[in-house]
Design an enzyme around this catalytic site. Sequence first.
Site, PDB file in Angstrom:
ATOM      1  N   GLY A   1      -3.875  27.746   2.769  1.00 32.04           N
ATOM      2  CA  GLY A   1      -3.585  28.301   1.456  1.00 32.04           C
ATOM      3  C   GLY A   1      -4.747  29.109   0.902  1.00 32.04           C
ATOM      4  O   GLY A   1      -5.864  29.083   1.428  1.00 32.04           O
ATOM      5  N   CYS A   2      -4.486  29.820  -0.183  1.00 33.85           N
ATOM      6  CA  CYS A   2      -5.500  30.722  -0.745  1.00 33.85           C
ATOM      7  C   CYS A   2      -6.682  29.956  -1.324  1.00 33.85           C
ATOM      8  O   CYS A   2      -7.834  30.184  -0.920  1.00 33.85           O
ATOM      9  CB  CYS A   2      -4.864  31.638  -1.786  1.00 33.85           C
ATOM     10  SG  CYS A   2      -3.938  30.785  -3.082  1.00 33.85           S
ATOM     11  N   TYR A   3      -6.430  29.045  -2.252  1.00 29.32           N
ATOM     12  CA  TYR A   3      -7.525  28.239  -2.792  1.00 29.32           C
ATOM     13  C   TYR A   3      -8.200  27.392  -1.704  1.00 29.32           C
ATOM     14  O   TYR A   3      -9.431  27.304  -1.659  1.00 29.32           O
ATOM     15  CB  TYR A   3      -7.016  27.311  -3.895  1.00 29.32           C
ATOM     16  CG  TYR A   3      -6.658  27.957  -5.207  1.00 29.32           C
ATOM     17  CD1 TYR A   3      -7.599  28.652  -5.959  1.00 29.32           C
ATOM     18  CD2 TYR A   3      -5.369  27.830  -5.729  1.00 29.32           C
ATOM     19  CE1 TYR A   3      -7.269  29.211  -7.186  1.00 29.32           C
ATOM     20  CE2 TYR A   3      -5.026  28.382  -6.955  1.00 29.32           C
ATOM     21  CZ  TYR A   3      -5.979  29.073  -7.681  1.00 29.32           C
ATOM     22  OH  TYR A   3      -5.650  29.620  -8.901  1.00 29.32           O
TER      23      TYR A   3
END
Length: 335
Positions: A154-156
Site C-alpha cells: 500500500g501507499c502509506y
Amino acid sequence: MQKAIIIGASGYTGAELARLLIKHPEFELTGLYVSRQSQDANKCISDIYPQLKHLVDLPLQPLPEQLTQLAQQADLVFLATAHEVSHDLAPIFLQNQCKVFDLSGAFRVNNAAFYRTFYGFEHQHPELLTQAVYGLAEWNAHQIKQTDLVAVAGCYPTVSQLSLKPLIAHNLLDLTQLPVINAVSGVSGAGRKATLTSSFCEVSLNAYGVFNHRHQPEIATHLGTEVIFTPHLGNFKRGILATITAKLKTGVSDEQIRVAYQHAYADKPLVRVYEQGLPSIKAVEFTPYCDIGFVTKNGHIIIIGAEDNLLKGAAAQAVQCANIRYGLTETLGLL
C-alpha cells in the site's frame, strides 16, 4: 514481449499504469478494462485523461463475464480494482497461467481474519494468501522472482516501511517505545469517485482512520513490530509525506544510521537517502522515487519519508515488481 492488461484502468492508479506500460520496452499493453457497470465503459482513456492523448488512445473495455479467454491471452494482469474485486479475479487469472500484480489490499496479509476485521469481507482463498508475495520491491525481490501473485504494498505502508526497515534490521531502535508514523496524503489517495470529503470546497488538512486504519496492521505485520499510525488527508493532489518518530537504542550514532540505510539501499536506485536536508513532496511527485532523510537528538530519531502515492505508492511499484518477476532491470520503463 509480454502481453499486459489493466483491470480498473479508469481510476487514477490505472491511468498511471497505462502511461507507464504503453512505453515499456518489454511489456505490451494489450487492453484496458473496467467493470461492466462503469460509467467509463467504452470511452477512450485519453478522453478521460487528456494528458494521455496520442500516448494511450485505447478504449476502456467492459470486463467480459467469462474471463478465461482474456486470462489465456495475457501474460500478466495489473488489478487496480477494489479489494473484493481483486479477491474474485486473481484466482481466475492464476488458474490460466497469468501472473497477477494486485494493487488492492486483498492479498497483502496472510491472515484470513484480518480481512473480516479491516476490509469487511470473508476471504475465500487462504491458499492464495500463503502463495502471495508482498510487493515491497526493495525488500522482497528474491521472493517476487518466484511467485505468480504479487500483492503490491500500500501507499502509506511503502513509505513507512522503507523508512523504518533498515533501522529495525540493524537493531538500532528501542522498540519498547513504539514508532509513531504521522503521514499526509494528497486527495488522489481517496480515489476518483466523487465524495463530499474530497470535493474542492470541503477538502482540508485532517486526520482520519485514527487507530483503525487498515494500513496500520499491514505496516505492523511486515515490519514485525507494532506502530502508532495516523493518516491525514491534505489539500493537495498527490504525494505522501510521512513524519516518523522513534527511540534509538542507547549509544546509536548518526553514522550507524547512515550505514544501515546505505546497506539497505546502495543498490536500490528508487530509494534516495539524503545526506543533508529533508525530503518534500515537491521532490518526488510524478517520480517513482521514495526519498528519506533523518535528524537525531537526545536518543530519538525523526525520519521524513516522501513518495508519490500514485507512483512509488502504487503504479510504479507494481511495474517495478513486474520487472523483478521477469528478471528485468527493476527501473525499466520507470526512469
